[in-house]
Design a protein around this motif. Structure first.
Motif, PDB file in Angstrom:
ATOM      1  N   ASP A 112      -1.194  -4.110  12.675  1.00 20.51           N
ATOM      2  CA  ASP A 112      -1.264  -3.948  13.537  1.00 20.51           C
ATOM      3  C   ASP A 112       0.230  -3.880  14.439  1.00 20.51           C
ATOM      4  O   ASP A 112       0.321  -3.272  15.821  1.00 20.51           O
ATOM      5  N   GLU A 113       1.100  -4.987  13.780  1.00 28.34           N
ATOM      6  CA  GLU A 113       2.594  -4.690  13.656  1.00 28.34           C
ATOM      7  C   GLU A 113       3.015  -3.728  13.361  1.00 28.34           C
ATOM      8  O   GLU A 113       4.305  -3.671  13.229  1.00 28.34           O
ATOM      9  N   ASN A 114       2.777  -2.982  12.522  1.00 24.84           N
ATOM     10  CA  ASN A 114       3.288  -2.275  11.670  1.00 24.84           C
ATOM     11  C   ASN A 114       4.367  -2.453  11.231  1.00 24.84           C
ATOM     12  O   ASN A 114       5.474  -1.658  11.223  1.00 24.84           O
ATOM     13  N   GLN A 115       4.305  -3.878  10.396  1.00 27.29           N
ATOM     14  CA  GLN A 115       5.651  -3.865   9.488  1.00 27.29           C
ATOM     15  C   GLN A 115       5.496  -3.522   8.266  1.00 27.29           C
ATOM     16  O   GLN A 115       4.621  -3.914   7.142  1.00 27.29           O
ATOM     17  N   GLU A 116       6.217  -2.776   8.418  1.00 27.70           N
ATOM     18  CA  GLU A 116       6.714  -1.470   7.499  1.00 27.70           C
ATOM     19  C   GLU A 116       6.763  -2.241   6.010  1.00 27.70           C
ATOM     20  O   GLU A 116       5.858  -1.578   4.668  1.00 27.70           O
ATOM     21  N   GLU A 117       7.251  -3.024   5.497  1.00 29.97           N
ATOM     22  CA  GLU A 117       7.995  -3.453   4.556  1.00 29.97           C
ATOM     23  C   GLU A 117       6.924  -4.028   3.624  1.00 29.97           C
ATOM     24  O   GLU A 117       6.152  -4.204   2.660  1.00 29.97           O
ATOM     25  N   LEU A 118       6.004  -5.244   4.734  1.00 25.47           N
ATOM     26  CA  LEU A 118       5.281  -5.922   4.248  1.00 25.47           C
ATOM     27  C   LEU A 118       3.730  -4.898   3.700  1.00 25.47           C
ATOM     28  O   LEU A 118       2.838  -4.731   3.047  1.00 25.47           O
ATOM     29  N   LEU A 119       4.179  -3.597   4.677  1.00 27.61           N
ATOM     30  CA  LEU A 119       2.565  -2.879   3.795  1.00 27.61           C
ATOM     31  C   LEU A 119       2.750  -1.837   3.079  1.00 27.61           C
ATOM     32  O   LEU A 119       2.252  -2.086   1.695  1.00 27.61           O
ATOM     33  N   HIS A 120       4.704  -1.467   2.469  1.00 29.63           N
ATOM     34  CA  HIS A 120       4.666  -0.938   0.984  1.00 29.63           C
ATOM     35  C   HIS A 120       4.630  -2.859   0.110  1.00 29.63           C
ATOM     36  O   HIS A 120       3.842  -1.981  -1.424  1.00 29.63           O
ATOM     37  N   ILE A 121       5.017  -3.515   0.206  1.00 31.80           N
ATOM     38  CA  ILE A 121       4.702  -4.064  -0.775  1.00 31.80           C
ATOM     39  C   ILE A 121       2.897  -4.905  -0.761  1.00 31.80           C
ATOM     40  O   ILE A 121       2.926  -5.430  -2.237  1.00 31.80           O
ATOM     41  N   ASN A 122       2.496  -4.206   0.216  1.00 34.54           N
ATOM     42  CA  ASN A 122       0.751  -4.974  -0.150  1.00 34.54           C
ATOM     43  C   ASN A 122       0.202  -3.929  -1.018  1.00 34.54           C
ATOM     44  O   ASN A 122      -0.190  -3.858  -1.772  1.00 34.54           O
ATOM     45  N   THR A 123       1.101  -2.475  -0.488  1.00 35.41           N
ATOM     46  CA  THR A 123       0.172  -1.657  -1.634  1.00 35.41           C
ATOM     47  C   THR A 123       0.697  -1.828  -2.904  1.00 35.41           C
ATOM     48  O   THR A 123       0.790  -1.643  -3.775  1.00 35.41           O
ATOM     49  N   ALA A 124       2.124  -2.196  -3.411  1.00 37.49           N
ATOM     50  CA  ALA A 124       3.038  -3.021  -4.365  1.00 37.49           C
ATOM     51  C   ALA A 124       1.918  -4.089  -4.968  1.00 37.49           C
ATOM     52  O   ALA A 124       1.454  -3.526  -5.990  1.00 37.49           O
ATOM     53  N   ILE A 125       1.515  -4.820  -4.328  1.00 39.41           N
ATOM     54  CA  ILE A 125       0.766  -5.795  -4.645  1.00 39.41           C
ATOM     55  C   ILE A 125      -0.586  -5.536  -5.045  1.00 39.41           C
ATOM     56  O   ILE A 125      -1.348  -5.288  -6.615  1.00 39.41           O
ATOM     57  N   SER A 126      -1.014  -3.656  -5.308  1.00 37.92           N
ATOM     58  CA  SER A 126      -2.257  -3.756  -5.286  1.00 37.92           C
ATOM     59  C   SER A 126      -2.429  -2.769  -6.347  1.00 37.92           C
ATOM     60  O   SER A 126      -3.050  -3.236  -7.174  1.00 37.92           O
ATOM     61  N   MET A 127      -1.281  -1.840  -6.734  1.00 40.27           N
ATOM     62  CA  MET A 127      -0.785  -1.357  -7.975  1.00 40.27           C
ATOM     63  C   MET A 127      -0.823  -2.377  -9.267  1.00 40.27           C
ATOM     64  O   MET A 127      -0.889  -2.442  -9.809  1.00 40.27           O
ATOM     65  N   LEU A 128       0.147  -3.528  -8.992  1.00 42.16           N
ATOM     66  CA  LEU A 128       0.568  -4.541  -9.992  1.00 42.16           C
ATOM     67  C   LEU A 128      -0.801  -4.847 -10.100  1.00 42.16           C
ATOM     68  O   LEU A 128      -1.611  -5.222 -11.616  1.00 42.16           O
ATOM     69  N   ASN A 129      -1.818  -5.472  -9.223  1.00 41.49           N
ATOM     70  CA  ASN A 129      -2.648  -6.092  -9.550  1.00 41.49           C
ATOM     71  C   ASN A 129      -3.726  -5.805 -10.785  1.00 41.49           C
ATOM     72  O   ASN A 129      -4.630  -6.055 -11.424  1.00 41.49           O
ATOM     73  N   ARG A 130      -3.645  -4.222 -10.275  1.00 39.19           N
ATOM     74  CA  ARG A 130      -4.344  -3.268 -10.749  1.00 39.19           C
ATOM     75  C   ARG A 130      -4.123  -3.146 -12.713  1.00 39.19           C
ATOM     76  O   ARG A 130      -5.296  -2.951 -13.259  1.00 39.19           O
ATOM     77  N   LEU A 131      -2.873  -2.419 -12.166  1.00 39.13           N
ATOM     78  CA  LEU A 131      -2.252  -2.647 -13.525  1.00 39.13           C
ATOM     79  C   LEU A 131      -2.585  -3.855 -14.566  1.00 39.13           C
ATOM     80  O   LEU A 131      -2.218  -4.102 -15.586  1.00 39.13           O
ATOM     81  N   TYR A 132      -1.566  -5.264 -14.006  1.00 40.98           N
ATOM     82  CA  TYR A 132      -1.406  -6.536 -14.659  1.00 40.98           C
ATOM     83  C   TYR A 132      -2.876  -7.806 -14.602  1.00 40.98           C
ATOM     84  O   TYR A 132      -2.585  -8.504 -15.411  1.00 40.98           O
ATOM     85  N   GLY A 133      -3.409  -7.230 -13.955  1.00 45.37           N
ATOM     86  CA  GLY A 133      -4.408  -8.274 -13.059  1.00 45.37           C
ATOM     87  C   GLY A 133      -5.205  -8.900 -14.398  1.00 45.37           C
ATOM     88  O   GLY A 133      -5.856  -9.762 -14.929  1.00 45.37           O
ATOM     89  N   SER A 134      -5.646  -7.417 -14.942  1.00 46.30           N
ATOM     90  CA  SER A 134      -6.461  -7.855 -16.282  1.00 46.30           C
ATOM     91  C   SER A 134      -5.942  -7.880 -17.632  1.00 46.30           C
ATOM     92  O   SER A 134      -6.938  -9.079 -18.160  1.00 46.30           O
TER      93      SER A 134
END
Length: 190
Positions: A112-134
């Protein structure tokens, strides 16, 4: 009310942990949380300004992450901490129902607040979790030690993991986490 620098840092780490757990939706080791935040740190200017990782017996380490995992202040009750059954994991966290609601609310606020930096961090987190979480802890540490060899200096587990690197690399290759070229490099074939 303005937060002190220490309070801001604690809140920042707790929300990163919430994003990691909310995205993963399963138990995640404290070791995984340490290393995924370290990987984010390497690509995020704000994190680099706020924190300094140190050499530790399990690679790059930030004490604040462990304390936030075990006893959160701002997000109390958003995850459960489970004591480690072995030394390497540092314990495990699992998001609670309260935590998942807070995670969804926080994500909506970011959007809602279009916090771009946090949106990028959240995208990176999703990628990291897919790669390293398991990955298991040894697989994760082998990758960290390979990419960041400067953090092997004070590691008590490094020699143990390196002694098993061929088997660990084989597991990583079979999970399609590393390429055949990286497998050969880690196995000492090249």
């Amino acid at each position: 009310m303005t937060l002190s620098n220490a309070e801001y840092k604690q809140k920042y780490i707790e929300y990163l942990i919430l994003l990691l757990l909310g995205d993963f939706k399963n138990k995640l080791s404290v070791l995984h949380i340490q290393k995924e935040i370290y990987l984010l740190y390497n690509f995020d200017v704000e994190l680099k300004k706020l924190f300094s990782f140190v050499k530790h017996y399990k690679g790059p380490y930030l004490d604040l992450i462990n304390s936030c995992c075990e006893t959160p202040f701002y997000l109390d009750g958003c995850w459960e901490y489970f004591e480690p059954k072995e030394k390497i994991s540092g314990g495990f966290l699992k998001i609670t129902d309260k935590g998942y609601k807070e995670y969804l609310k926080f994500l909506q606020k970011i959007k809602d607040e279009n916090q771009e930096e946090l949106l990028h961090i959240n995208t990176a987190i999703s990628m990291l979790n897919r790669l390293y979480g398991s990955l298991d802890c040894e697989e994760l540490l082998l990758l960290i030690y390979t990419e960041f060899p400067e953090y092997t200096e004070k590691s008590e587990v490094y020699s143990n993991i390196i002694s098993k690197k061929t088997n660990i690399a084989k597991n990583l290759f079979e999970k399609k986490v590393i390429s055949e070229e990286k497998y050969n490099e880690l196995s000492g074939i090249l």
